[in-house]
Design an enzyme around this catalytic site. Structure first.
Site, PDB file in Angstrom:
ATOM      1  N   ARG A  67     -62.564 -98.660  12.689  1.00 51.75           N
ATOM      2  CA  ARG A  67     -63.041 -98.656  11.304  1.00 51.75           C
ATOM      3  C   ARG A  67     -64.332 -97.855  11.234  1.00 51.75           C
ATOM      4  O   ARG A  67     -65.197 -97.962  12.126  1.00 51.75           O
ATOM      5  CB  ARG A  67     -63.325-100.081  10.790  1.00 51.75           C
ATOM      6  CG  ARG A  67     -62.104-100.877  10.366  1.00 51.75           C
ATOM      7  CD  ARG A  67     -61.385-100.270   9.155  1.00 51.75           C
ATOM      8  NE  ARG A  67     -60.186-100.996   8.780  1.00 51.75           N
ATOM      9  CZ  ARG A  67     -58.942-100.707   9.183  1.00 51.75           C
ATOM     10  NH1 ARG A  67     -58.722 -99.691   9.997  1.00 51.75           N
ATOM     11  NH2 ARG A  67     -57.913-101.410   8.760  1.00 51.75           N
TER      12      ARG A  67
ATOM     13  N   GLU B 295     -68.405 -88.239   4.137  1.00 50.55           N
ATOM     14  CA  GLU B 295     -68.983 -87.003   3.606  1.00 50.55           C
ATOM     15  C   GLU B 295     -69.975 -86.409   4.623  1.00 50.55           C
ATOM     16  O   GLU B 295     -69.941 -85.222   4.930  1.00 50.55           O
ATOM     17  CB  GLU B 295     -69.709 -87.365   2.326  1.00 50.55           C
ATOM     18  CG  GLU B 295     -69.655 -86.301   1.272  1.00 50.55           C
ATOM     19  CD  GLU B 295     -70.438 -86.752   0.046  1.00 50.55           C
ATOM     20  OE1 GLU B 295     -70.204 -87.891  -0.418  1.00 50.55           O
ATOM     21  OE2 GLU B 295     -71.290 -85.975  -0.406  1.00 50.55           O
TER      22      GLU B 295
ATOM     23  N   GLY C 278     -54.133 -93.221  12.689  1.00 55.38           N
ATOM     24  CA  GLY C 278     -53.791 -94.059  13.849  1.00 55.38           C
ATOM     25  C   GLY C 278     -52.435 -94.724  13.776  1.00 55.38           C
ATOM     26  O   GLY C 278     -51.680 -94.730  14.752  1.00 55.38           O
TER      27      GLY C 278
ATOM     28  N   HIS D 220     -57.349 -90.996   8.956  1.00 52.06           N
ATOM     29  CA  HIS D 220     -56.818 -92.366   9.147  1.00 52.06           C
ATOM     30  C   HIS D 220     -55.345 -92.309   9.591  1.00 52.06           C
ATOM     31  O   HIS D 220     -54.471 -92.905   8.959  1.00 52.06           O
ATOM     32  CB  HIS D 220     -56.975 -93.184   7.847  1.00 52.06           C
ATOM     33  CG  HIS D 220     -56.773 -94.668   8.071  1.00 52.06           C
ATOM     34  ND1 HIS D 220     -56.748 -95.580   7.033  1.00 52.06           N
ATOM     35  CD2 HIS D 220     -56.597 -95.403   9.196  1.00 52.06           C
ATOM     36  CE1 HIS D 220     -56.556 -96.795   7.501  1.00 52.06           C
ATOM     37  NE2 HIS D 220     -56.453 -96.712   8.828  1.00 52.06           N
TER      38      HIS D 220
HETATM   39  N1  LIG Z   1     -56.750 -96.261  12.776  1.00 49.34           N
HETATM   40  C1  LIG Z   1     -55.743 -97.044  12.481  1.00 49.34           C
HETATM   41  O1  LIG Z   1     -54.800 -96.645  11.828  1.00 49.34           O
HETATM   42  C2  LIG Z   1     -55.759 -98.470  12.972  1.00 49.34           C
HETATM   43  C3  LIG Z   1     -54.531 -99.081  13.298  1.00 49.34           C
HETATM   44  C4  LIG Z   1     -54.552-100.409  13.741  1.00 49.34           C
HETATM   45  C5  LIG Z   1     -55.750-101.093  13.818  1.00 49.34           C
HETATM   46  N2  LIG Z   1     -56.900-100.463  13.462  1.00 49.34           N
HETATM   47  C6  LIG Z   1     -58.181-101.192  13.556  1.00 49.34           C
HETATM   48  O2  LIG Z   1     -58.327-101.660  14.892  1.00 49.34           O
HETATM   49  C7  LIG Z   1     -58.735-103.025  14.886  1.00 49.34           C
HETATM   50  C8  LIG Z   1     -58.202-103.707  16.124  1.00 49.34           C
HETATM   51  O3  LIG Z   1     -56.797-103.781  16.053  1.00 49.34           O
HETATM   52  P1  LIG Z   1     -55.968-104.714  17.052  1.00 49.34           P
HETATM   53  O4  LIG Z   1     -54.558-104.652  16.601  1.00 49.34           O
HETATM   54  O5  LIG Z   1     -56.293-104.396  18.461  1.00 49.34           O
HETATM   55  O6  LIG Z   1     -56.580-106.125  16.662  1.00 49.34           O
HETATM   56  P2  LIG Z   1     -56.687-107.446  17.560  1.00 49.34           P
HETATM   57  O7  LIG Z   1     -57.053-108.534  16.633  1.00 49.34           O
HETATM   58  O8  LIG Z   1     -55.471-107.604  18.398  1.00 49.34           O
HETATM   59  O9  LIG Z   1     -57.914-107.152  18.542  1.00 49.34           O
HETATM   60  C9  LIG Z   1     -59.236-107.140  18.146  1.00 49.34           C
HETATM   61  C10 LIG Z   1     -60.064-107.611  19.320  1.00 49.34           C
HETATM   62  O10 LIG Z   1     -61.446-107.432  19.003  1.00 49.34           O
HETATM   63  C11 LIG Z   1     -62.147-108.503  19.618  1.00 49.34           C
HETATM   64  N3  LIG Z   1     -63.484-108.642  19.045  1.00 49.34           N
HETATM   65  C12 LIG Z   1     -63.848-109.286  17.907  1.00 49.34           C
HETATM   66  N4  LIG Z   1     -65.177-109.194  17.761  1.00 49.34           N
HETATM   67  C13 LIG Z   1     -65.664-108.472  18.802  1.00 49.34           C
HETATM   68  C14 LIG Z   1     -66.961-108.014  19.189  1.00 49.34           C
HETATM   69  N5  LIG Z   1     -68.053-108.315  18.466  1.00 49.34           N
HETATM   70  N6  LIG Z   1     -67.071-107.269  20.314  1.00 49.34           N
HETATM   71  C15 LIG Z   1     -65.996-106.969  21.064  1.00 49.34           C
HETATM   72  N7  LIG Z   1     -64.738-107.402  20.765  1.00 49.34           N
HETATM   73  C16 LIG Z   1     -64.577-108.118  19.641  1.00 49.34           C
HETATM   74  C17 LIG Z   1     -61.246-109.701  19.369  1.00 49.34           C
HETATM   75  O11 LIG Z   1     -61.570-110.780  20.245  1.00 49.34           O
HETATM   76  C18 LIG Z   1     -59.871-109.103  19.635  1.00 49.34           C
HETATM   77  O12 LIG Z   1     -59.494-109.275  20.987  1.00 49.34           O
HETATM   78  C19 LIG Z   1     -58.187-103.571  13.570  1.00 49.34           C
HETATM   79  O13 LIG Z   1     -58.949-104.670  13.101  1.00 49.34           O
HETATM   80  C20 LIG Z   1     -58.273-102.392  12.638  1.00 49.34           C
HETATM   81  O14 LIG Z   1     -59.511-102.379  11.972  1.00 49.34           O
HETATM   82  C21 LIG Z   1     -56.940 -99.170  13.055  1.00 49.34           C
HETATM   83  O1  LIG Z   2     -55.578-101.691  10.264  1.00 50.45           O
HETATM   84  C1  LIG Z   2     -54.575-100.991  10.380  1.00 50.45           C
HETATM   85  O2  LIG Z   2     -53.450-101.441  10.678  1.00 50.45           O
HETATM   86  C2  LIG Z   2     -54.712 -99.512  10.233  1.00 50.45           C
HETATM   87  O3  LIG Z   2     -55.958 -99.124   9.797  1.00 50.45           O
HETATM   88  C3  LIG Z   2     -53.589 -98.829   9.558  1.00 50.45           C
HETATM   89  O4  LIG Z   2     -53.810 -98.693   8.186  1.00 50.45           O
HETATM   90  P1  LIG Z   2     -52.655 -98.038   7.291  1.00 50.45           P
HETATM   91  O5  LIG Z   2     -51.506 -98.983   7.313  1.00 50.45           O
HETATM   92  O6  LIG Z   2     -53.235 -97.909   5.933  1.00 50.45           O
HETATM   93  O7  LIG Z   2     -52.310 -96.732   7.906  1.00 50.45           O
END
Ligand SMILES: NC(=O)c1ccc[n+]([C@@H]2O[C@H](COP(=O)([O-])OP(=O)(O)OC[C@H]3O[C@@H](n4cnc5c(N)ncnc54)[C@H](O)[C@@H]3O)[C@@H](O)[C@H]2O)c1
Ligand SMILES: O=C(O)[C@H](O)COP(=O)(O)O
Length: 389
Positions: free
Chosen positions: A233, A261, A276, A274
């Site tokens: 994020r 920006e 991922g 975005h």
């Molecule tokens: N770019 C994208 O399209 C995309 C896609 C999927 C997820 N994401 C982002 O990635 C994040 C993680 O996804 P995930 O599926 O692995 O989630 P998840 O819930 O499986 O894992 C998140 C991990 O972060 C840990 N955590 C929480 N607070 C923390 C801290 N202060 N320091 C270190 N670790 C901490 C949690 O204990 C957990 O193990 C999501 O919340 C989302 O914001 C982005």
């Molecule tokens: O948190 C997520 O799963 C990702 O950021 C993906 O977001 P999107 O579904 O809008 O691509």
């Protein structure tokens, strides 16, 4: 007919899970039973009072004001792990983009389009080699911040690439720990991970303790020439701090899925729109999982993968089903059961679970609940949501 209001681009295979004889899936439903969305922001948006649940087809729920919805009994779901592989693969691409002069060298080659002399072109191509060389990932150290669904996959992949891996996750779940290679070393705190890592990748939710975690102080603890990858994020990284770190050479590269920006204007970050989770497979996995969870909740009151309610599921008996949510304090469940007993209503089966300040119960009873019964249950002190399912 139950109504689902959709936002964003939800994969058709997920939408097709809603049986058409019982569900109307429509982007403009005015009285939806549930919402199905991806990154659409619900903050500052008024929800119709008909909404019982929200499913986020994806991982992050910072686009949803979850804590405002919980007291209204609105159950918020996400789809843990459903897009983790897609993100893992883009992290792999980012590691390579951050270690070799791939994008700059491609621009360099594109700039040679007007060179018509083959010998001159060859010379210029060979000269480019010197400018855009890089280093290998094998033997370097990757710091993974957050070892959940995505972080664990990346940590294991990096071990397979011959990297050393350090992980930091103060809230690591037992389930996530089981997924993790025993070769991953544990950092006690973020600064210790930063001080030892050549590459750092962030995989934490945007929540109070993580917002702005990559700030001036964090960069000053980091190893010189570190590569930072942020596909989690934008809010995790302070824009000014990252720009200063790129300018001073503290950061050799910054790759992010969250263009701002300032970062675009600065021009030194490698930015994706975005991307991922934007693979066919991830979009389908998320949509199917979200749809199934909504259907099970709306049809049976079962809760799987909620971010604000406990996991509660019960096979249907032959009877009629009631569900209720209440403040997690003593005597509420007893009061409801006494009320049913006083009305001579036999309980066939029941399950009750709590999570933090709330509890949720599914009760199957022998007779069909009347409107009067539902009203009586709703008026029990500390019960804040009742449904006949
Ligand atoms: N770019 C994208 O399209 C995309 C896609 C999927 C997820 N994401 C982002 O990635 C994040 C993680 O996804 P995930 O599926 O692995 O989630 P998840 O819930 O499986 O894992 C998140 C991990 O972060 C840990 N955590 C929480 N607070 C923390 C801290 N202060 N320091 C270190 N670790 C901490 C949690 O204990 C957990 O193990 C999501 O919340 C989302 O914001 C982005
Ligand atoms: O948190 C997520 O799963 C990702 O950021 C993906 O977001 P999107 O579904 O809008 O691509």
């Amino acid at each position: 007919m139950k109504k689902i209001r959709t936002y964003n681009n939800i994969a058709a295979v997920g939408l097709a899970k809603f049986p058409t004889d019982r569900y109307l899936v429509d982007a403009s439903s005015e009285t939806p039973d549930a919402l199905l969305l991806r990154s659409h922001k619900l903050h500052n948006e008024e929800l119709p009072s008909s909404v019982l649940a929200i499913a986020r087809a994806g991982a992050g729920v910072n686009n949803i004001p979850v804590s405002q919805y919980t007291p209204k009994g609105i159950v918020v779901f996400n789809t843990p792990g459903a897009n983790a592989n897609a993100v893992k693969e883009l992290v792999l691409a980012s590691l390579l983009l951050g270690s070799r002069g791939i994008t700059d060298s491609m621009s360099y080659v594109a700039s040679l389009a007007d060179e018509k002399d083959a010998i001159e072109l060859h010379k210029k191509v060979e000269a480019g080699k010197k400018k855009y060389g890089g280093s290998e990932l094998t033997g370097k150290t990757l710091g993974v911040v957050g070892l959940g669904a995505i972080g664990a996959k990346i940590a294991n992949l990096a071990i397979d690439l011959g990297m050393k891996v350090i992980g930091y996750d103060p809230a690591l779940s037992v389930e996530a720990a089981w997924q993790l290679s025993s070769q991953v070393n544990r950092a006690e705190n973020l600064n210790s991970l930063l001080a030892r890592s050549d590459y750092v990748t962030l995989h934490v939710p945007a929540i109070k303790p993580t917002i702005g975690m990559m700030n001036e102080e964090a960069f000053s603890a980091a190893k010189d020439g570190m590569v930072l990858i942020n596909l989690a994020r934008g809010e995790l990284v302070e824009e000014e701090a990252v720009i200063n770190a790129l300018d001073s050479g503290k950061l050799a590269a910054h790759l992010s899925d969250f263009p701002s920006e300032g970062l675009i204007a600065h021009g030194k970050s490698t930015l994706f729109p975005h991307l991922g989770a934007s693979t066919v497979e991830a979009e389908e996995n998320c949509a199917v999982m979200a749809a199934k969870q909504l259907i099970d909740f709306l049809d049976n009151g079962n809760i799987i993968n909620s971010v604000n309610f406990p996991a509660v599921s019960m096979e249907r008996t032959t009877g009629y089903r009631l569900t209720f949510a209440n403040d997690n304090i003593p005597k509420v469940l007893g009061t409801v059961l006494n009320l049913l007993a006083d009305l001579n209503i036999n309980v066939l089966d029941m399950v009750n679970k709590s999570r933090d300040d709330i509890a949720y119960t599914i009760v199957d009873i022998e007779q069909e609940p009347t409107a009067a019964l539902l009203e009586k249950l709703s008026s029990v002190e500390h019960v804040f949501h009742v449904r006949s399912v």
